[in-house]
Design a protein around this motif. Structure first.
Motif, mmCIF file in Angstrom:
data_model
loop_
_atom_site.group_PDB
_atom_site.id
_atom_site.type_symbol
_atom_site.label_atom_id
_atom_site.label_comp_id
_atom_site.label_asym_id
_atom_site.label_seq_id
_atom_site.Cartn_x
_atom_site.Cartn_y
_atom_site.Cartn_z
ATOM 1 N N HIS A 274 -34.425 -11.076 22.779
ATOM 2 C CA HIS A 274 -33.549 -10.691 21.680
ATOM 3 C C HIS A 274 -34.163 -9.526 20.893
ATOM 4 O O HIS A 274 -33.489 -8.548 20.542
ATOM 5 N N GLN A 275 -35.472 -9.644 20.643
ATOM 6 C CA GLN A 275 -36.170 -8.541 19.941
ATOM 7 C C GLN A 275 -36.084 -7.260 20.763
ATOM 8 O O GLN A 275 -35.829 -6.183 20.246
ATOM 9 N N LEU A 276 -36.291 -7.408 22.078
ATOM 10 C CA LEU A 276 -36.256 -6.229 22.956
ATOM 11 C C LEU A 276 -34.895 -5.553 22.880
ATOM 12 O O LEU A 276 -34.797 -4.321 22.756
ATOM 13 N N ALA A 277 -33.832 -6.372 22.938
ATOM 14 C CA ALA A 277 -32.480 -5.799 22.866
ATOM 15 C C ALA A 277 -32.315 -5.012 21.572
ATOM 16 O O ALA A 277 -31.703 -3.934 21.556
ATOM 17 N N GLY A 278 -32.894 -5.526 20.468
ATOM 18 C CA GLY A 278 -32.804 -4.838 19.178
ATOM 19 C C GLY A 278 -33.558 -3.517 19.210
ATOM 20 O O GLY A 278 -33.037 -2.485 18.742
ATOM 21 N N ILE A 279 -34.760 -3.519 19.778
ATOM 22 C CA ILE A 279 -35.567 -2.284 19.818
ATOM 23 C C ILE A 279 -34.865 -1.232 20.671
ATOM 24 O O ILE A 279 -34.779 -0.060 20.295
ATOM 25 N N LEU A 280 -34.325 -1.649 21.806
ATOM 26 C CA LEU A 280 -33.725 -0.686 22.739
ATOM 27 C C LEU A 280 -32.394 -0.128 22.231
ATOM 28 O O LEU A 280 -31.925 0.890 22.727
ATOM 29 N N SER A 281 -31.799 -0.803 21.252
ATOM 30 C CA SER A 281 -30.485 -0.327 20.799
ATOM 31 C C SER A 281 -30.582 0.456 19.494
ATOM 32 O O SER A 281 -29.564 0.736 18.850
ATOM 33 N N LEU A 282 -31.786 0.807 19.091
ATOM 34 C CA LEU A 282 -31.946 1.523 17.816
ATOM 35 C C LEU A 282 -31.222 2.876 17.807
ATOM 36 O O LEU A 282 -31.161 3.529 18.824
ATOM 37 N N LEU B 89 -28.122 -7.727 26.187
ATOM 38 C CA LEU B 89 -29.262 -6.947 26.707
ATOM 39 C C LEU B 89 -28.795 -6.048 27.849
ATOM 40 O O LEU B 89 -29.171 -4.879 27.943
ATOM 41 N N ALA B 90 -27.952 -6.605 28.714
ATOM 42 C CA ALA B 90 -27.510 -5.852 29.888
ATOM 43 C C ALA B 90 -26.574 -4.702 29.536
ATOM 44 O O ALA B 90 -26.515 -3.704 30.266
ATOM 45 N N CYS B 91 -25.827 -4.819 28.433
ATOM 46 C CA CYS B 91 -24.873 -3.746 28.104
ATOM 47 C C CYS B 91 -25.407 -2.824 27.020
ATOM 48 O O CYS B 91 -24.774 -1.836 26.670
#
Ligand code: F6P
Length: 319
Positions: free
Chosen positions: A311-319, A182-184
């Motif tokens: 985990h979901q947030l990390a997925g959304i932000l890395s789209l 999430l941080a990277c």
């Protein structure tokens, strides 16, 4: 005069020294005698006790590892070994043993409590996976070490248009992987708590390639998959070349972060306050930033899984 013993057990974690320092100095503040036991439960069996004073913990707060050393003791699981440990504690007249470590170390402390010896556990493991506490000493340092490593690796994979697979620690818990990812801003985070689908990872990477993205970061917990297997699948099934870095013990060493030393000081101090108040046989935990005491029975039943929303947030932000 109360005699307190202190030991560190299991994997070392940055901040353990700060906790040792806090336990020793707070004990002296109450007028207690303190004995350090070297090499965890193994040292308890071997009788490796040494008296500690204020000077014995001078200049250690900034050091990684544990000055008391640590071990994973097989003998402690045997009746003979355990009885030897009990005999040593009785011989030294120990009123309470303070144990710094993870789940396995807490199980060891419970065993002593069941045999009539007072114990208090301070959570110390980089994995942050102990039931009953929001935080374990060492996690913040390990996380920041992993993040720093990923950011360096990113420069290289960006220059070479590759996928970087960074394997972090966590055999059964994905906290380091999730928070590092999430941080990277990792494109994918693979956790032991969730099913790993390498085909879906490859599909996602191919989509990003079609959109013009020429490098990606994947953070994988050691318990989820081998970084090398992930790289193999990516090389075979996508347009990308992939490189693997296994961070290993780099994450466990190093000078503790401010957060770890602050938590170590607070938890170490709270452990001795608990002894002073005769509230022992418990875990010193963190709950929403506050220090709390949980009896072992309650602590082991408070399940601490990974935060799936993050985990979901990390997925959304890395789209
Ligand atoms: O300290 C926790 C941890 O680092 C886990 O993430 C890892 O699986 C394990 O310890 C490995 O420790 P060791 O190499 O000392 O057995």
């Amino acid at each position: 005069m109360r005699r307190i013993a202190i030991l560190t057990s299991g994997g070392d974690a940055p901040g353990m020294n700060g906790a040792i320092r806090a336990v020793v100095r707070k004990s002296l503040y109450y007028g207690y005698e303190v004995y350090g036991i070297e090499r965890g439960y193994e040292g308890l069996i071997q009788g490796n006790f040494r008296k500690m004073d204020s000077a014995s913990v001078a200049g250690i707060i900034q050091r990684g590892g544990t000055v008391l050393k640590t071990a994973r003791s097989k003998d402690y699981r045997t009746t003979e070994g355990f009885n030897k440990a009990l005999r040593n504690l009785k011989e030294y007249g120990i009123f309470c043993v303070v144990v710094i470590g993870g789940d396995g170390s807490m199980a060891g402390a419970r065993k002593l409590t069941e045999a009539g010896i007072n114990t208090v556990v301070i959570p110390g493991t980089i994995d942050n996976d102990m039931a009953g506490t929001d935080y374990t000493i060492g996690f913040d340092t390990a996380l920041n070490t992993a993040l720093e490593a990923v950011n360096k690796i990113r420069d290289t994979v960006e220059s070479h248009s590759r996928v970087a697979i960074i394997e972090v620690m966590g055999r059964s818990a994905g906290h380091i992987a999730l928070m590092t990812g999430l941080a990277c801003g990792a494109e994918k985070i693979l956790l032991p708590e969730e099913k790993v689908d390498l085909d879906s990872v490859c599909r996602k990477l191919s989509e990003t390639y079609k959109r013009g993205k020429r490098y990606s970061i994947i953070v994988v917990a050691e318990g989820a998959a081998s970084g090398y297997d992930v790289a193999k699948a990516i090389k075979e099934k996508t347009e990308f070349d992939a490189s693997v870095t296994v961070l290993g013990y780099i994450q466990r060493g190093g000078s503790p972060s401010a957060k770890d030393n602050i938590m170590a000081s607070r938890m170490g101090s709270a452990a001795v306050d608990a002894i002073a108040e005769n509230h022992m046989n418990c875990l010193v935990g963190a709950n929403m930033g506050e220090i709390v005491l949980l009896d072992y029975e309650t602590a082991v039943h408070v399940v601490r899984g990974v935060n799936k929303k993050l985990h979901q947030l990390a997925g959304i932000l890395s789209l």
